[in-house]
Structures are given as structure tokens and as C-alpha cells.
Design a protein around this motif. Structure first.
Motif, PDB file in Angstrom:
ATOM      1  N   ILE A   3      -1.132   8.019  -0.471  1.00  9.78           N
ATOM      2  CA  ILE A   3      -2.437   8.046  -1.142  1.00  9.78           C
ATOM      3  C   ILE A   3      -3.381   6.977  -0.594  1.00  9.78           C
ATOM      4  O   ILE A   3      -4.529   6.880  -1.043  1.00  9.78           O
ATOM      5  CB  ILE A   3      -2.289   7.898  -2.672  1.00  9.78           C
ATOM      6  CG1 ILE A   3      -1.492   6.635  -3.031  1.00  9.78           C
ATOM      7  CG2 ILE A   3      -1.630   9.139  -3.267  1.00  9.78           C
ATOM      8  CD1 ILE A   3      -1.374   6.385  -4.530  1.00  9.78           C
TER       9      ILE A   3
ATOM     10  N   TRP B 248       0.838  -1.193   0.000  1.00 13.32           N
ATOM     11  CA  TRP B 248       0.000   0.000   0.000  1.00 13.32           C
ATOM     12  C   TRP B 248       0.874   1.244   0.000  1.00 13.32           C
ATOM     13  O   TRP B 248       1.862   1.312   0.729  1.00 13.32           O
ATOM     14  CB  TRP B 248      -0.886   0.024   1.242  1.00 13.32           C
ATOM     15  CG  TRP B 248      -1.830  -1.127   1.385  1.00 13.32           C
ATOM     16  CD1 TRP B 248      -1.533  -2.403   1.811  1.00 13.32           C
ATOM     17  CD2 TRP B 248      -3.228  -1.116   1.104  1.00 13.32           C
ATOM     18  NE1 TRP B 248      -2.655  -3.173   1.823  1.00 13.32           N
ATOM     19  CE2 TRP B 248      -3.727  -2.412   1.394  1.00 13.32           C
ATOM     20  CE3 TRP B 248      -4.121  -0.134   0.655  1.00 13.32           C
ATOM     21  CZ2 TRP B 248      -5.062  -2.753   1.245  1.00 13.32           C
ATOM     22  CZ3 TRP B 248      -5.460  -0.462   0.508  1.00 13.32           C
ATOM     23  CH2 TRP B 248      -5.919  -1.758   0.798  1.00 13.32           C
TER      24      TRP B 248
ATOM     25  N   THR C 236      -3.531   3.774  -1.002  1.00 14.22           N
ATOM     26  CA  THR C 236      -4.017   2.926  -2.091  1.00 14.22           C
ATOM     27  C   THR C 236      -3.165   1.672  -2.238  1.00 14.22           C
ATOM     28  O   THR C 236      -1.935   1.735  -2.159  1.00 14.22           O
ATOM     29  CB  THR C 236      -4.015   3.716  -3.420  1.00 14.22           C
ATOM     30  OG1 THR C 236      -4.842   4.870  -3.279  1.00 14.22           O
ATOM     31  CG2 THR C 236      -4.529   2.859  -4.563  1.00 14.22           C
TER      32      THR C 236
ATOM     33  N   ASP D 235      -7.469  -0.942  -4.312  1.00 21.58           N
ATOM     34  CA  ASP D 235      -8.334  -0.629  -3.179  1.00 21.58           C
ATOM     35  C   ASP D 235      -7.830   0.624  -2.479  1.00 21.58           C
ATOM     36  O   ASP D 235      -6.620   0.870  -2.399  1.00 21.58           O
ATOM     37  CB  ASP D 235      -8.380  -1.797  -2.194  1.00 21.58           C
ATOM     38  CG  ASP D 235      -9.172  -2.977  -2.733  1.00 21.58           C
ATOM     39  OD1 ASP D 235      -9.969  -2.780  -3.673  1.00 21.58           O
ATOM     40  OD2 ASP D 235      -8.988  -4.105  -2.228  1.00 21.58           O
ATOM     41  N   VAL D 236      -8.760   1.400  -1.949  1.00 19.03           N
ATOM     42  CA  VAL D 236      -8.405   2.674  -1.314  1.00 19.03           C
ATOM     43  C   VAL D 236      -8.882   2.663   0.134  1.00 19.03           C
ATOM     44  O   VAL D 236     -10.052   2.373   0.407  1.00 19.03           O
ATOM     45  CB  VAL D 236      -9.030   3.867  -2.069  1.00 19.03           C
ATOM     46  CG1 VAL D 236      -8.662   5.180  -1.384  1.00 19.03           C
ATOM     47  CG2 VAL D 236      -8.568   3.886  -3.525  1.00 19.03           C
TER      48      VAL D 236
END
Length: 326
Positions: free
Chosen positions: A166, A162, A168, A177-178
Motif C-alpha cells: 500500500i 513502510w 504507506t 505518510d503515503v
């Protein structure tokens, strides 16, 4: 990575060459990351991924930290920065940067909300995320990798990577995926205790680190970022100028300190003096004054944001909007 960062140009160039040659192929990482699905990735150029120095978990993330009443804490100096979380119905909590500098991620739970409190010293990026992804709880650690000088986190459950700046997923099962960013802000210990005399503060971890010391002495006075080879910010903005990022907009800190308050784009952004830089003096509490920023909407509600270095904003938001003085 955690050491004095005044590096001679020749050494920096050598490190760049080594990082590039060692990072060009993800095959070499599969033994270290056997459960990461490298076929799922948003990385088109693997030379963007570099080793920051320490290996996976070499910077140990924390989970389920202990807390104490703010009134009983005497080790933190008045100007030292903390990341504050205030969730309705819960006692406000402060996470001191003196600890996050050495651990970078704290996995915690505030009320019923599982949170990841994160701080990347090389980007000055301090954000809080909800640790639930698609309803499933994730536990985050420090991968030891950097991209655009920003920490690459991983989750223990899927070993996906990740991007901290950001929130993300960039490699693995969680690609794309956020994480939901929660409102939080960085302020001085004095500001937190004045507003929350009955608040809680994360207690000192039992890791034997030089808590309160800054291993990145004078970093935010450097002319260039560490382990970053991308494009520099436009408009003559210094790469290590702090900017306030809300979405894809960035307000330079010198504008905010000059104006005190800015009302734009449905936001009220205020600046007051009194917070020490965590990336200046050897003792964090003695750092230069960088001030405290609060971001609220027109109704006075706290808005999720980040205070990051300008180079990092430009790297992750190359088409972002710079909110310059009118």
C-alpha cells in the motif's frame, strides 16, 4: 523465506506459533531498530508483524544500479517478466524480476525522478514509488519483517517501516505518510524489447545470487499463502489468484484472460498471453503463462496499478470492490 515453499501443515503450524509469540511485543526490536519511533504506529495488533526468515538487510536492496542496452542483453529469456518504467523524455527501462526476486527493492533515479522499484514475491506485488516524502529523499531497504505476508520496507534516513503493498508508513516518523505510486507494469522481456529496441535494462548485480532461478517453486499453485493467517478472499476466489488492483478495486485475472479487454470505471484493462510466472518453475523463464496486463485511462495514458494475489488485496483492502464478471 527464499526457498521451496511446500511446507507440511505441522511445520507451518509450528512456524505460526513461533512467529506469533516472537512478534507480539515491539520492545524486542528496539535493539535492532534503535532509531525507529515505535510510539508512532498504525499497528494495533503486533502479532501481525512476523519475521520472514532473513534479518534486516538479509535480502539486500540495491541502489544506483548499472544499465546496459537491451539489444546487448542475452541472459534473459523471452518470456521472463520485467517491471517497465516509461517516463516521458527518458529512455524506457526494464528491471528484470530475475534480480528483484533476490533483492526486492531497487533505489534508482529516472531522469529527475528518484524511484523505488519494489517486488514482494510472497504477494506478487510489483510497484514503483517516488522516493520523495514531503520533498525529502528516502532510501529504502528490506526490513526482514512481513505483515499479511507482504514485505515491510524501511527507509534508511528515519528507519520508519513502510508497507510495500500500500506504499504507506506504518511505524515511525513516517506513520501515515503515503508514497506516490508511479505508472509501471510487468511484462515479458520479449514485449519490452519489441516495443523498445533501444531501451535500457538493469544489468546483473554483483551479488553472486542464482539469478534466473526461482526460490519459490510452485508457490502460486499453493492452496494457502505463506505466513498468512488472515481471512481468505470472498466469492470463491482462490487466495493465490492474481488480481489487478487499481485503487480499491480488484479485477480477477481469470476474468481478464477470458475477456481479453475490460472497459470499466473509466479504465481500459487489457490482457495478452506471453509472460511467464516468476513463482512457478525452477527456471523463471519456464514458468506457466500468466499473461501481461496493461491499464490505461480513456485517453490511453498509463495508470498506476498492481498485479497482486487475491489474499493480499483482501487483507489490505477488506472493504475493496471485487470487479467480477457481469
Amino acid at each position: 523465506m527464499q526457498r521451496h515453499l511446500r511446507i507440511f501443515p505441522l511445520i507451518a503450524a509450528l512456524m505460526a506459533a513461533l512467529a506469533t509469540s516472537a512478534s507480539a511485543n515491539p520492545e524486542r526490536w528496539k535493539s535492532e531498530w534503535p532509531n525507529t519511533d515505535f510510539t508512532r504506529s498504525s499497528i494495533t495488533d503486533w502479532t501481525e508483524i512476523m519475521s520472514g526468515g532473513p534479518p534486516r538487510d538479509g535480502i539486500p536492496a540495491l541502489s544506483d544500479p548499472k544499465f546496459r542496452k537491451a539489444a546487448s542483453e542475452s541472459r534473459i529469456s523471452a518470456r521472463e517478466p520485467v517491471i517497465t518504467i516509461e517516463i516521458n523524455g527518458q529512455t524506457p527501462r526494464a528491471y528484470p524480476i530475475r534480480y528483484l526476486t533476490w533483492h526486492e527493492i531497487v533505489n534508482d533515479k529516472v531522469g529527475g525522478v528518484p524511484v523505488a522499484v519494489t517486488f514482494c514475491p510472497l504477494c506478487n506485488s510489483g510497484m514503483v514509488f517516488d522516493r520523495r516524502v514531503g520533498g525529502k529523499l528516502r532510501t529504502f531497504g528490506v526490513s526482514g519483517k512481513l505483515r499479511n505476508s507482504d514485505m515491510v520496507m524501511y527507509d534508511a534516513e528515519t528507519e520508519s517501516w513502510w508497507q510495500q503493498a500500500i506504499g504507506t508508513g506504518i511505524v515511525g516518523a513516517h506513520k501515515g505518510d503515503v508514497l506516490k505510486q508511479l505508472p509501471s507494469w510487468m511484462e515479458s522481456w520479449a514485449e519490452f524489447t519489441a516495443r523498445n529496441p533501444d531501451g535500457l535494462v538493469m544489468d546483473e548485480p554483483d551479488w553472486g545470487r542464482a539469478y534466473g532461478r526461482n526460490p519459490y517453486v510452485s508457490y502460486d499453485s499453493s492452496s494457502r499463502p505463506f505466513l498468512y493467517w488472515g481471512e481468505m478472499p470472498p466469492h470463491g476466489i482462490a487466495p493465490l489468484m492474481r488480481v489487478v488492483r487499481v485503487g480499491k478495486r480488484a479485477w480477477p485475472m481469470n476474468r481478464l484472460s477470458d475477456e481479453g479487454e475490460v472497459r470499466e470505471s473509466g479504465l481500459i484493462i487489457s490482457w495478452v498471453a506471453g509472460q511467464a510466472s516468476a513463482l512457478d518453475a525452477r527456471k523463471i523463464g519456464e514458468g506457466k503463462d500468466v499473461g501481461t496486463v496493461r491499464v490505461r485511462d480513456a485517453s490511453g495514458r498509463n495508470v498506476a496499478h498492481d498485479v497482486m494475489f487475491a489474499f493480499a488485496f483482501h487483507a489490505f483492502f477488506p472493504r475493496g470492490k471485487w470487479m467480477l464478471p457481469k
